[in-house]
Design a protein around this motif. Sequence first.
Motif, PDB file in Angstrom:
ATOM      1  N   VAL A   1      43.213  34.763  33.739  1.00  0.00           N
ATOM      2  CA  VAL A   1      44.197  34.119  34.624  1.00  0.00           C
ATOM      3  C   VAL A   1      43.506  33.085  35.506  1.00  0.00           C
ATOM      4  O   VAL A   1      44.034  31.984  35.727  1.00  0.00           O
ATOM      5  CB  VAL A   1      44.919  35.186  35.470  1.00  0.00           C
ATOM      6  N   THR A   2      42.313  33.408  36.003  1.00  0.00           N
ATOM      7  CA  THR A   2      41.551  32.456  36.814  1.00  0.00           C
ATOM      8  C   THR A   2      41.183  31.220  36.005  1.00  0.00           C
ATOM      9  O   THR A   2      41.282  30.085  36.504  1.00  0.00           O
ATOM     10  CB  THR A   2      40.277  33.118  37.359  1.00  0.00           C
TER      11      THR A   2
ATOM     12  N   ASN B   1      44.397  51.129  30.935  1.00  0.00           N
ATOM     13  CA  ASN B   1      43.631  52.075  31.747  1.00  0.00           C
ATOM     14  C   ASN B   1      42.140  51.747  31.753  1.00  0.00           C
ATOM     15  O   ASN B   1      41.349  52.455  32.368  1.00  0.00           O
ATOM     16  CB  ASN B   1      43.824  53.505  31.230  1.00  0.00           C
ATOM     17  N   ASP B   2      41.786  50.651  31.042  1.00  0.00           N
ATOM     18  CA  ASP B   2      40.382  50.248  30.939  1.00  0.00           C
ATOM     19  C   ASP B   2      40.086  49.196  32.012  1.00  0.00           C
ATOM     20  O   ASP B   2      40.645  48.090  31.970  1.00  0.00           O
ATOM     21  CB  ASP B   2      40.113  49.683  29.536  1.00  0.00           C
ATOM     22  N   PRO B   3      39.221  49.479  32.975  1.00  0.00           N
ATOM     23  CA  PRO B   3      38.931  48.495  34.035  1.00  0.00           C
ATOM     24  C   PRO B   3      38.296  47.211  33.508  1.00  0.00           C
ATOM     25  O   PRO B   3      38.495  46.138  34.089  1.00  0.00           O
ATOM     26  CB  PRO B   3      37.981  49.246  34.975  1.00  0.00           C
ATOM     27  N   VAL B   4      37.533  47.301  32.409  1.00  0.00           N
ATOM     28  CA  VAL B   4      36.908  46.097  31.848  1.00  0.00           C
ATOM     29  C   VAL B   4      37.975  45.174  31.274  1.00  0.00           C
ATOM     30  O   VAL B   4      37.924  43.948  31.453  1.00  0.00           O
ATOM     31  CB  VAL B   4      35.870  46.470  30.769  1.00  0.00           C
ATOM     32  N   PHE B   5      38.963  45.748  30.589  1.00  0.00           N
ATOM     33  CA  PHE B   5      40.056  44.937  30.053  1.00  0.00           C
ATOM     34  C   PHE B   5      40.836  44.267  31.185  1.00  0.00           C
ATOM     35  O   PHE B   5      41.165  43.076  31.113  1.00  0.00           O
ATOM     36  CB  PHE B   5      40.995  45.803  29.215  1.00  0.00           C
ATOM     37  N   LEU B   6      41.140  45.027  32.238  1.00  0.00           N
ATOM     38  CA  LEU B   6      41.867  44.455  33.371  1.00  0.00           C
ATOM     39  C   LEU B   6      41.060  43.351  34.053  1.00  0.00           C
ATOM     40  O   LEU B   6      41.616  42.341  34.489  1.00  0.00           O
ATOM     41  CB  LEU B   6      42.213  45.563  34.372  1.00  0.00           C
ATOM     42  N   LYS B   7      39.742  43.546  34.120  1.00  0.00           N
ATOM     43  CA  LYS B   7      38.874  42.509  34.689  1.00  0.00           C
ATOM     44  C   LYS B   7      38.903  41.253  33.829  1.00  0.00           C
ATOM     45  O   LYS B   7      38.989  40.133  34.356  1.00  0.00           O
ATOM     46  CB  LYS B   7      37.443  43.052  34.779  1.00  0.00           C
ATOM     47  N   SER B   8      38.839  41.415  32.513  1.00  0.00           N
ATOM     48  CA  SER B   8      38.890  40.254  31.616  1.00  0.00           C
ATOM     49  C   SER B   8      40.234  39.543  31.711  1.00  0.00           C
ATOM     50  O   SER B   8      40.312  38.312  31.623  1.00  0.00           O
ATOM     51  CB  SER B   8      38.622  40.689  30.170  1.00  0.00           C
ATOM     52  N   LEU B   9      41.306  40.319  31.924  1.00  0.00           N
ATOM     53  CA  LEU B   9      42.633  39.724  32.070  1.00  0.00           C
ATOM     54  C   LEU B   9      42.715  38.895  33.348  1.00  0.00           C
ATOM     55  O   LEU B   9      43.243  37.766  33.347  1.00  0.00           O
ATOM     56  CB  LEU B   9      43.690  40.833  32.082  1.00  0.00           C
TER      57      LEU B   9
ATOM     58  N   THR C   1      32.643  36.776  34.422  1.00  0.00           N
ATOM     59  CA  THR C   1      33.129  35.658  33.606  1.00  0.00           C
ATOM     60  C   THR C   1      33.724  36.130  32.281  1.00  0.00           C
ATOM     61  O   THR C   1      34.070  35.308  31.437  1.00  0.00           O
ATOM     62  CB  THR C   1      31.980  34.673  33.297  1.00  0.00           C
ATOM     63  N   LEU C   2      33.821  37.433  32.097  1.00  0.00           N
ATOM     64  CA  LEU C   2      34.313  37.980  30.833  1.00  0.00           C
ATOM     65  C   LEU C   2      35.754  37.546  30.591  1.00  0.00           C
ATOM     66  O   LEU C   2      36.648  37.839  31.386  1.00  0.00           O
ATOM     67  CB  LEU C   2      34.230  39.510  30.858  1.00  0.00           C
TER      68      LEU C   2
END
Length: 306
Positions: free
Chosen positions: A89-90, A77-85, A258-259
């Motif tokens: 992948v990238t 539910n954390d947008p920062v974690f999803l962004k880092s994930l 870039t996280l």
Amino acid sequence: MAKNETLPLTGRRSSSLSVKQQRYLFIYGCLLIPLIFFITIRILPILYSFNISVREWDLLSDEKPFVGLGNFVNLFNDPVFLKSLRNTVTYVLVGVPGQLVVGLAVALLIQRVTRLKGLYRLLYFLPYVTSVVAVSWVFRWIFMKNGVVNGILLELGFQAQLFLGSPTQAIYLVIAVMIWQALGFQMLIFLAGLENIPAMYEEAAAIDGANWWQRFIHITLPLLNPVIVFSVIIGSISFLQSFTQVLNMTLGGPLDSTLSLVLHIYNLAFKHFKMGDAAAATVVLFAVILVLSLVQMKLLNKKIEH
């Protein structure tokens, strides 16, 4: 005389047994020491991190209550974690193919060099043994707003770029630096694989009229399959664990573009002191690496008939 002769033989037999036992004790003792070290340093911390991941483990609190999957729910539910994930992948999807293509291309070129082959190997391998922190800061300086690259662009009449300050450009520059630094390792792995391919296969194909590209596609690549599998798995794990370059070049910015997952774990644990969330993210990373490695081995590892 017969009795006197049998006595030294049994004595020799018993002494040889004791020497054999001592040899096995020495062998198993030498194996036991690194095994204990591996279990203590690797296995036990992994198991302990599973325990932390299901608890509300705050360094500032004495109580560590059991929360089950609560930490994992918080993560997704954390947008920062999803962004880092997504960023991780990238890193893998762009970095691993780029690393393989560049490493194989350089290995093919060096294989055809007749003079100073050792020097070229050394020059390409040097970045791999250079400090990652030092390399990251050099490239950070090169891609600054008033850095070397922007200076060249302005001299040529082009517009200056944000580079590491751009949410769309920064991650690809970090990936490029990681590819450049690991190029020497990939080059050596592919060179070893290329040198183990018997020359008679390509010679026979050339006699049959196959050109260079046909020989590369139908002979070189299939026979390099074990090397490619190893390289893909090692490269994937390396990019999944992206940390040092990201920390030193961009600190995960701008705007978390870039996280990486490992850097986010570091921030959760040592900046926000949320050890439970950090351990849960570590378990997620462990699961991703395990599944990805198994899938890659299943898909890429094909039997080649010579």
